[in-house]
Structure formats: C-alpha cells, structure tokens
Design a protein around this motif. Structure first.
Motif, PDB file in Angstrom:
ATOM      1  N   TYR A  35      35.710 107.956  25.956  1.00 16.21           N
ATOM      2  CA  TYR A  35      34.369 108.068  26.530  1.00 16.21           C
ATOM      3  C   TYR A  35      33.977 109.529  26.724  1.00 16.21           C
ATOM      4  N   SER A  54      20.685 107.716  27.349  1.00 10.91           N
ATOM      5  CA  SER A  54      20.991 106.560  28.199  1.00 10.91           C
ATOM      6  C   SER A  54      22.434 106.117  28.022  1.00 10.91           C
ATOM      7  N   VAL A  55      22.938 106.189  26.789  1.00 16.77           N
ATOM      8  CA  VAL A  55      24.336 105.829  26.550  1.00 16.77           C
ATOM      9  C   VAL A  55      25.265 106.812  27.252  1.00 16.77           C
ATOM     10  N   MET A 136      29.911 103.049  17.450  1.00 19.24           N
ATOM     11  CA  MET A 136      28.727 103.451  18.198  1.00 19.24           C
ATOM     12  C   MET A 136      27.576 103.819  17.263  1.00 19.24           C
ATOM     13  N   LEU A 140      24.071 101.963  17.598  1.00 16.34           N
ATOM     14  CA  LEU A 140      22.890 102.753  17.919  1.00 16.34           C
ATOM     15  C   LEU A 140      21.918 102.879  16.746  1.00 16.34           C
ATOM     16  N   HIS A 526      20.752  96.421  20.258  1.00 14.34           N
ATOM     17  CA  HIS A 526      21.090  97.765  20.728  1.00 14.34           C
ATOM     18  C   HIS A 526      21.523  97.736  22.189  1.00 14.34           C
ATOM     19  N   LEU A 530      25.762  97.210  22.928  1.00  9.73           N
ATOM     20  CA  LEU A 530      26.286  98.428  23.527  1.00  9.73           C
ATOM     21  C   LEU A 530      26.949  98.126  24.865  1.00  9.73           C
ATOM     22  N   THR A 531      26.275  97.328  25.690  1.00  5.49           N
ATOM     23  CA  THR A 531      26.847  96.977  26.987  1.00  5.49           C
ATOM     24  C   THR A 531      28.133  96.189  26.818  1.00  5.49           C
TER      25      THR A 531
END
Length: 652
Positions: A35, A54-55, A136, A140, A526, A530-531
């Motif tokens: 991360y 935001s990510v 990712m 994205l 998206h 992502l979550t």
C-alpha cells in the motif's frame, strides 16, 4: 555464549511456537509495504491516473488500520510467548541470570523475529507490488499499466514504522519479566486446575441473549434499524461471551451424565478435556469469534455489493446504449454507423430498435401522474422480444399501464405490499404536456416491467394502439415527443471505446438524452471492485491473525498436553487413539469460533437483506464457505505440527 547467540538458539529450538507469529507479522508488513508503494508511486503523487487521489486516501486509511492491528496483535503475541515460557525463565533465573539479563534476552529474541518479519515482508511485498500495480491499473481503467516503481519513502516508512512499533511493544511487555518468584515460575505449569463450573442463571442468560439478538437481526428493517441496531449487537456479543464461559460447560456436563455416550471409546477423554479447554480458552475463543464475525460480515457485504452491481446495472438499463432525440425526421445517429464501428472494434450489435415516445399527463378518478410516457403496442412488443418478456395486445382506445418503479437493487422486485391493481383500472384522460391536445383512454390492465430508463422516460408507460400514438406523436411539440434508439452489443462490459466513438459522433449541441449501461457499469466496477480488492487484503490479514491467536493458545499449553498424553500411553492408550483425541481437541479450538462467527454473519446478512429489500444470503453463504475452507486448511497445518510435537514426547 553471547545473548544474541542464545536468543538465536532459542528461536531455532522453538520455531514451531514462533512460526505463526512470524508469518502473520510478515504478512502485515507485506500489505503495509504494498500500500505504501502505491501511495508513493509517481503516477499517484502527480495525479496521472483517474481517481488516484481518492484511492490514495483510501490506502492511507488502510495503513492506519494495519498499524493499529499490528499493535494489538504483537502485544497479545508477546504476552502469550512470555506466559508460555515461565518455567524456562525460572530455570534461567535459578542458574544466575539477573532480571535485567533476562529482559535483555527476551528483547533480543523479539527484535530478531521482528527484523526477519520486516525483511521477509518487504521482500515478498516487492514481488507483490508488481502484481498489485497491474491489478490496480485494470481496476482504475488506466490505458497503459502503471510501471513498476518503488519509492525509497515506502521502504523507509515500512522499516522505521515497524521497527519502532515492535521495539516499543517489546519494551512494554518486558515489564512482566522477572517479577515472579523463582519457585512460582518453575511450578507455574504444575498448578492444579479447578474443575470448570457454570451457573444455570448465566446459561439461561446466554440462550436468551443469543435468541433475542438473532430475533432482532431477523426482523430488523429500515424503519426499525436505528432502534434495534445497538441492542442486536449488544445481545449477540453478551450471548457469545456466556456461550463460551457458561453454556459450553453446561453442555459438556450434560454429555458427561449420558453414560452410554460418555464411556464409549475415547469420548471420556474428549469430553473431559473439552470442558477445561473451553473454560481456559473462553476469552480467546470469544475474541476470535467476534473478530471472525466482523471479517465475514464486512467481506460478505463488500462481495454482495460488488456482485450485485452488475445485476443492478442490467435491471436499471435493459439496453447497452440508449439515445433519445427530439422529434425529427432526420436521425442523429445512423444504426449502420454503430454496427460498422462495433465490427471494427470486435463488438457485434445484437439488438436494435427505434421507439416513438410521447410525454403525457394522466388524470383519472384515482390516479394522477405528471410524468408518464406513452408508446405504441408494436414498439413495446419489439422491446418485449429483446427483453424476452410477454407481448401485449390493445385495441381502439384501450391502454395498458406499465409500472417500472418497483425494481430493487439487484433487478428483483422490492419487498413491498401488493399493489391494488383495481385502483388503476378505468377511464383516464391523457393530455400532451404544455398543450391542450388530449384523449380519453380506458386502462384495462396494469403490470410491472422494466422497459425504458425511468429516469428519462417516466416510471409509468402507457401502451396504446399504433393509430393512437400516431395521432399523439404528430400533435406533440419536439420537447415532449422523442425518438429513442436502443442498442445491444456483445461483450458490452469492455466496450467503453465504442461508446466514446458514438458520443464523439453526436453533435456538440443538442437536446438529446443518453443512457449508457457501459458507463454506469464502469463507474460501479471502479468503486466496488476497488473497495473489494483493497478490503480483501485487510480481511485476509485479520483472518490470519485470528488463526494465529488460536495457534498461540494451542502451543501455550503444549508441555501440559505432552505430559498428559505421555501418562495416558502408560495406561494403554494407542497412538491411533491419541491422534483421534488430538484431532478432536484441536478441531474444537479451531472450529468453535469459526462456526459461531459464521452463524453471527448469516443473521447479520439477513438484516442487510431486509435493509436492501432483496436477498443477499447467497453471497454470505459463499463467503462463509470460503472462510470455513481456509480455516480447515489452517487447522490441518496446525494439527500436523501439534501432533508431531505430542508424538515426539509420547514415543520417547
């Protein structure tokens, strides 16, 4: 021998005890590092990817969560290690080691394990970062995958952060080392255990709390949620605690009174040991059960939303692409162009229809709606062919009212009270908006069906005979009459480029409406993917931690169990019987919180189903099934190591 060599030797000799802690810590470091590598990636820092800001904020929040987890996990692990080594500390003290030297030895051991966990975590994280960046990039929607890059800040943050964390917790834990008298340390494992006791009052309280908590979860809906949410959680947590401390002991006592069961084969050993195991490990099992519930409920919720978004997109958008233009003899978009572009890009246009739509106001004895669409029965039947639904038939001034407002989150009808259809049957006056032109129609039927996007074309559609729509369409001004083109094509999930071609072809200025399943699906994917992707790593981390906690507790009592089974072999217990008893005891510790947490999750997802007014239990069952499978794999690995240590003493 130096302290460092002694610490290294102790770690090698007791690696079975340290392995789960080491792997869990290394996994936590790996996720933190991955991360951090994304957060400090140049494309994210410079804003070169859509949604990167935001990510990044989401990743930072996860980093704090991982650090908090690591703090409590390491603190518990350190305390468990110290408690399991009291006899060893007593012997070292007896041989002349001072309290300061003893604490220094323990500190060296902890820091060696922690340093190895950091190095291994960063090493595996470096490899995982490449895969993480590729994943990712796809989520994205980045055209070219993010290049593999690890900023030095990510490495420094991970190394310094975890070294400080591990060192601080090690120093904090050392306060307990050396405080107990030598004789107490040496005989710490020989203290007699008192028989487990229980109270019938607390047993009844446990059953009452669980039944009440489950009952509230079962009946909770949107109206009751605020009033029942906290009581549901409170009663469930209270019932879980007394389940392990009281109810489990009561059940075991009842099994002991059943002589035909209790004295059959190895049941006597299994049941009698289970009473002590459940009572001694009650707090650990309670904490792990609650942790499992949180993990499973969060994962099942994310999974349900992720899987449900496509169904919601399909239900809310029956067609891949819809273009509505004002009444005009010259079409803005030619279907031949769309078919050609699709063929060039590898997408086959499977369905096309053109519908005339008039916006009218309905007034009747018991019905009034300022936003109602009107289409011909022939147009409706063409759409019915595409949607594989029943066709309609009307004659003269008859009409059928089609309602589209009762479709829930996943394309299923929401759980509402049945509609009284007789209320909508009868004569109604349809007036073209902003004009005096009107017509009296006889509504003969009302049905539920998603046909056109209700956001643009109204929650109600009035299906009439073709001559009626011809008359109304001709009398309508351009702002209230539209020509709607509807397209379906193959592999629509990946057709964002084809849609962009269509949009680029449309005039820059124009009063037309676009409904795109492709655009909505990509926005949903998206957000939800992502979550789910980020949360999956966090859930996996907590899962490994919960298994590790059980592993620690299991090996804390290893020496007692070794002595216990060694004594049993002297009175004739076979190796086969020992394997059976060990499997039952280890399985009880591993699967009790797994089953309790799974049951809590099922009822929690029932509450979610009530709140969303649609059934998401299937998603919960999938997540619970995967969790049980992973827990079984963890159990088999722990049982193998534990059995090996038991048999080493028994065979000797």
């Amino acid at each position: 021998m130096t302290f460092r060599r002694l610490a290294t030797s102790n770690i090698r000799g007791s690696w079975h005890r340290y392995s789960a802690y080491f792997l869990s810590s290394a996994f936590a470091v790996m996720i933190f590092f991955v991360y951090a590598a994304f957060i400090y990636h140049p494309d994210v820092v410079n804003g070169n990817i859509r949604g990167g800001d935001s990510v990044q904020k989401m990743m930072v929040a996860c980093e704090y969560l991982i650090i908090i987890f690591s703090f409590f996990f390491t603190l518990y692990s350190s305390s468990a290690f110290l408690k399991s080594r009291q006899k060893e500390f007593g012997l070292l003290t007896l041989f002349g080691m001072t309290k300061t030297q003893l604490r220094r030895l323990v500190f060296y051991e902890n820091m060696i394990i922690s340093s190895l966990a950091i190095l291994v975590g960063i090493g595996i994280g470096t490899v995982a970062t490449k895969l993480f960046l590729l994943a990712m990039s796809r989520i994205l929607g980045v055209e070219s995958p993010m290049r593999f890059y690890i900023d030095s800040s990510a490495i420094i943050l991970t190394v310094v952060g975890y070294l400080v964390l591990f060192a601080a917790i090690s120093l904090f834990s050392l306060r307990k080392v050396g405080r107990t008298q030598i004789i107490d340390l040496i005989h710490s494992e020989k203290q007699p255990k008192t028989p487990p006791k229980f109270s019938w009052v607390l047993v009844i309280l446990a059953l009452f709390s669980l039944v009440l908590g489950y009952g509230l979860a079962f009946v909770t809906n949107i109206e009751l949620f605020i009033a029942t949410a906290l009581p549901t959680i409170g009663f469930t947590v209270l019932g879980t605690y007394f389940l392990y401390t009281q109810l489990s002991v009561a059940i075991i006592r009842l099994l002991q009174k059943n002589k035909s069961f209790y004295y059959r084969r190895t049941h006597l050993l299994n049941v009698s040991q289970a009473a002590y195991k459940m009572k001694d490990n009650a707090r650990v099992l309670f904490n792990v059960s609650i942790l499992c519930t949180v993990i499973l409920t969060a994962t099942a919720t994310f999974y349900a939303f992720d899987q449900g978004m496509k169904q919601q997109t399909l239900a809310g958008n029956p067609y891949v692409f819809t273009l509505g233009t004002p009444k005009n003899d010259i079409p803005v978009l030619l279907p031949e162009l769309v078919k050609g572009w699709g063929q060039d890009d590898g997408f086959k246009v499977t369905d096309y229809a053109e519908v005339r739509h008039v916006r009218v106001e309905l007034k009747g004895k018991q019905f009034e709606d300022d936003y109602t669409g009107m289409i011909s029965v022939s147009d409706y039947n063409r759409l019915a062919d595409i949607l594989h639904t029943d066709q309609l038939s009307v004659t003269g001034k008859e009409a059928i009212l089609v309602n589209q407002s009762r479709y829930g989150m996943y394309g299923t009808e929401v759980m509402e009270e049945p509609i009284n259809e007789k209320k909508y049957i009868g004569p109604m006056k349809a007036t073209i908006n902003d004009t005096e032109h009107s017509m009296v129609l006889q509504v003969t039927k009302r049905l539920q069906q998603s046909v056109l996007d209700p956001g643009y074309y109204g929650f109600n559609l009035l299906v009439v005979e073709d001559p009626v729509i011809d008359q109304m369409y001709a009398a309508s001004p351009s702002r209230t009459a539209r020509t709607i083109q509807l397209y379906n094509w193959s592999n629509w999930e990946n057709s964002i480029k084809l849609e962009q071609k269509i949009r680029d072809h449309l005039p820059k200025e124009g009063s037309y409406s676009i409904t795109s399943r492709v655009e909505m699906w990509n926005d949903y994917r998206h957000a939800t993917s992502l979550t789910l992707f980020i949360g999956m790593f966090i859930s996996l981390l907590f899962f490994i931690a919960s298994g590790s906690v059980i592993y620690f507790k299991l090996f804390t009592e290893l020496q007692d169990d070794q002595a216990h089974f060694r004594a049993l072999t002297r009175i004739g217990l076979s190796i086969k019987e020992i394997r059976h008893v060990v499997t039952v005891q280890v399985g009880l510790i591993f699967f009790a919180p797994c089953l309790v947490g799974s049951m809590h999750t099922i009822f929690a997802m029932k509450t979610l189903s009530n709140l969303l007014m649609t059934n998401v239990m299937w998603y919960a069952l999938i997540v619970v099934g995967m969790f049980v499978l992973m827990q079984t794999i963890y159990f088999l690995a722990a049982r193998r190591t534990y059995m090996k240590k038991i048999l080493e003493e028994v065979v000797i």
